[in-house]
Enzyme design. Structure first.
Site, mmCIF file in Angstrom:
data_model
loop_
_atom_site.group_PDB
_atom_site.id
_atom_site.type_symbol
_atom_site.label_atom_id
_atom_site.label_comp_id
_atom_site.label_asym_id
_atom_site.label_seq_id
_atom_site.Cartn_x
_atom_site.Cartn_y
_atom_site.Cartn_z
ATOM 1 N N SER A 171 4.045 1.713 8.667
ATOM 2 C CA SER A 171 3.738 1.067 7.548
ATOM 3 C C SER A 171 5.143 0.470 6.695
ATOM 4 O O SER A 171 5.822 1.731 6.323
ATOM 5 C CB SER A 171 2.721 1.495 6.599
ATOM 6 N N HIS A 181 0.829 -1.109 -0.100
ATOM 7 C CA HIS A 181 0.002 0.034 0.084
ATOM 8 C C HIS A 181 0.890 1.336 0.012
ATOM 9 O O HIS A 181 0.105 2.418 -0.424
ATOM 10 C CB HIS A 181 -0.910 0.035 1.179
ATOM 11 N N ASP A 229 1.473 -7.943 2.244
ATOM 12 C CA ASP A 229 1.251 -6.450 1.950
ATOM 13 C C ASP A 229 2.876 -5.911 2.031
ATOM 14 O O ASP A 229 3.159 -5.410 2.880
ATOM 15 C CB ASP A 229 0.772 -5.894 3.125
#
Length: 723
Positions: free
Chosen positions: A650, A82, A218
């Site tokens: 992240s 992402h 991810d």
């Protein structure tokens, strides 16, 4: 390097497993014996050398607001899928949909450049507290205090950035008790090397987001490039891979329960230093409004995207961010309530108040707390107006673009150091990239509906909270038919939404822009005027915070009598942790690892549980290769640890005690969303992609021979030790 920022002497204090986002300098003050006992196998000085202002931690990089890590000497960076999404989206079309299909460059020539993609490598940290505080004139009011500190920050950054390819920031700790100048090398040519299909990178979609168990890949792999002489340079076909001094070899053995790990990265913002009443307002007012406003925008974008394949690609990146913030807001509300966090903060606060009342040296802290409570009440008066004005300036592409152009024309005539920070010369390349990149995110049918919803909300505001620019253009009373017609005319009569014209506008003066008689620009100027008024009010409150918060925090820290890691502020941190599961509620115990078997078990063949055919074939055939975990008898996919993480983490590398990469952080569990306000060891769990799942996909699914050789896991050049 000047003496680095140190908040407290931690020499005799044990490292806190789990809780605490520690600065690189603080790591050196932790007890080495305790770190070794927990599982650190390299000397702390290998993590950070204060004389050089660098170390293994510098293998952790900032990737456009996310974290990432070098994993090869030749500039390979691993981060989240992402986080790399803007590059993936940039190169996607309905005919070549890399979002859905994924991408693998089988040679360096095939790697895809990202417009505006930047990677920052930390270089030095300098305590500038004295210089910052000395810049405030005696007797300055709150607005003057803010402006003086902002001006000094700009001057320090300008001096720091005299060197080429340098990006500097001044980070504020404990509300302004300490300031640190952070110096980074900025690499401006980064390219996509590998991204799994969306149904791997987002497996489980919004259903599984913030949840456990997870089975999501991810991650994505980029490569940083520089000019042939080694200097940072924009994209050029002649550029060569960046040679990383520090990188994390892959730990092909992975992890098991109770293993020691470290999560390194750039956590964005946490709120543990807020007063209880400030926390309560976010719980009762801010997060519910985020759910309401963003929820409507999400529904609009999803409905519009379903009607048009190109539109679906255009809104994809915005939808990802909106979904994440929307669900996060719900988790914050639930977590604050579940953990009784406001009540706990109030009790802690009252204990400090009682303690300070008996100590004349801290009398100022009591006055500061009273002042902070008054500031909160002042800001609450215009809450609805301010939130909606912010949303108009960012969420509808039309008003976001026109407002930014209007503000740019007004700021550019000022001397550089007197401009708003986002419009200084150092920011203009980023602004140019944004003006171009937003074209890829623009889908007119969706954007018109978003603006319609925001205008409707603005026209429903009460007396004293009206947005004058909206009333002037659309009228004070909402009529869907009339408002929709005015929006159609607005879009039909503007050139702002044309990329070539917008790029011209970015270089024009206010007079030139006004002479265009463009209706969207006119609305942008009107909104910009109101934003300027709002900003001055916020600057005044910022100055008051900078006066009051440090006094309160000084007492709070003294009362604690033990190390307290500062709130996250986007600067490099490390948190120490163990791989472990948790019990979310009565009768349920979650194990800390998931496997390929769970991926197959969830598979329905439809979004969000649609396993790609090539992944399905390899998994069903149990082609595990070297990546099977002997204890689990399967390929590990995700794992939990009790690291103290938040947004900005992240893409953070999760590494073992040897400094080897064992995973990539990408989420927290639902029960831990409110970790931003307080750490609860019972449920504080972050979610990581296991490095063995990464390698299994590259090996057994993609047969990414060249990439695996570079990573040292297939016959060829051997991986080097962390240095």
């Amino acid at each position: 390097m000047k003496k680095a920022l140190l908040f407290l002497s931690l020499v005799s204090a044990p490292a806190l497993a789990g809780e605490g986002k520690w600065t690189p300098q603080q790591v050196l003050e932790l007890n080495p014996a305790e770190l070794k006992k927990q599982g650190l196998q390299v000397p702390p000085q290998r993590l950070w050398d204060p004389k050089r202002g660098t170390g293994l931690l510098a293998g952790t990089v900032n990737v456009g607001g996310c974290s990432g890590a070098f994993i090869s000497e030749l500039g390979l960076v691993i981060t989240n899928h992402h986080c790399a999404f803007p590059i993936i989206q940039e190169h996607s079309t309905p005919e070549r949909d890399l979002i859905s299909q994924g991408f693998l460059a089988r040679s360096r020539e095939e790697e895809l450049p990202g417009k505006g993609a930047r990677i920052q490598v930390p270089r030095a940290f300098t305590d500038v507290t004295g210089q910052m505080l000395a810049a405030v004139p005696a007797g300055a009011d709150d607005l003057a205090r803010h402006k003086a500190l902002e001006r000094k920050e700009k001057e320090l950054i300008a001096e720091c950035e005299k060197r080429p390819a340098t990006r500097c920031i001044v980070s504020r700790f404990e509300g302004g008790l300490r300031f640190t100048l952070i110096d980074s090398v900025e690499l401006t040519d980064s390219r996509l090397v590998y991204a799994p299909p969306r149904s791997v990178g987002e497996y489980g979609g919004e259903v599984d987001n913030w949840m456990w168990p997870r089975h999501t890949g991810d991650f994505a792999i980029l490569r940083a490039y520089v000019a042939p002489d080694g200097s940072a340079a924009p994209y050029n076909a002649q550029n060569v891979p960046y040679k990383a001094e520090f990188f994390f070899p892959l730990a092909t053995q992975g992890v098991k329960p109770d293993d020691f790990v470290m999560v390194l990265g750039y956590p964005g913002t946490t709120f543990r230093a807020l007063l209880a009443d400030e926390m309560a307002e976010r719980q009762a007012r801010y997060y519910p409004r985020v759910i309401d406003v963003y929820g409507e925008i999400i529904r609009i974008l999803e409905a519009a995207g379903e009607k048009d394949p190109a539109g679906k690609i255009a809104v994809a990146s915005n939808l990802k961010g909106l979904h994440n913030r929307h669900k996060n807001a719900g988790g914050q509300i639930a977590g604050l309530k579940r953990g009784h966090i406001v009540d706990k903060q109030r009790a802690a606060e009252e204990a400090v108040v009682a303690w300070a009342r008996t100590r004349p040296a801290f009398a100022g802290a009591l006055e500061a707390r009273t002042g902070l409570l008054a500031l909160r009440e002042e800001g609450a008066k215009s809450f609805e107006h301010d939130l909606l004005l912010d949303t108009l300036a960012f969420s509808a592409k039309s008003t976001a673009l026109s407002t930014r152009l209007a503000r740019l024309s007004r700021e550019r005539v000022k001397p550089d150091l007197e401009r708003e920070p986002e419009f200084m010369d150092r920011e203009l390349p980023r602004l140019k990239d944004w003006l171009e990149r937003e074209q890829k995110n623009f889908f007119a049918p969706a954007d018109k509906q978003v603006l319609l919803s925001l205008v409707r909300r603005a026209q429903a505001l009460g007396e004293g909270e009206r947005i004058t620019a909206i009333d002037r253009y659309f009228g004070p009373v909402y009529s869907e038919k009339e408002t929709a017609a005015k929006i159609e005319a607005l879009y039909a009569g503007t050139k702002v939404l044309d990329l070539a014209e917008r790029q011209k506008m970015a270089g024009e003066t206010e007079a030139q822009l006004r002479a265009r008689q463009d209706p969207l620009l006119d609305l942008g100027f009107a909104l910009a005027a109101e934003i300027a008024v709002l900003k001055e009010a916020r600057d005044r409150r910022s100055g008051a915070n900078l006066r009051l918060r440090p006094e309160w925090r000084r007492a709070f820290l003294a009362h604690a009598g033990k190390p307290v890691a500062p709130d996250a502020n986007g600067s490099l941190r490390v948190t120490f942790a163990k791989v472990k599961g948790y019990a979310p509620r009565d009768g349920i115990l979650y194990t800390p690892q998931t496997t390929l078997a769970g991926v197959l078990e969830k598979n329905t063949g439809a979004t969000p549980y649609d396993v790609p055919e090539k992944v399905l074939r390899a998994a069903e055939a149990q082609r595990f290769g070297a990546w099977k975990d002997a204890r689990l008898k399967d390929v590990p996919v995700n794992f939990l640890s009790d690291a103290d993480t938040t947004g900005g983490n992240s893409g953070s590398p999760t590494v073992n005690g040897k400094g080897q990469l064992v995973g990539v952080n990408f989420d927290r569990v639902w029960e831990n969303v409110a970790n931003d306000f307080g750490y609860n060891p019972d449920v504080a769990r972050n979610v990581n992609v296991d490095v063995r799942y990464v390698l299994w996909l590259l090996d057994q699914v993609e047969d990414a021979d060249a990439l695996l050789r570079e990573l040292g896991v297939r016959k060829g050049p051997q991986a080097k030790e962390s240095r």
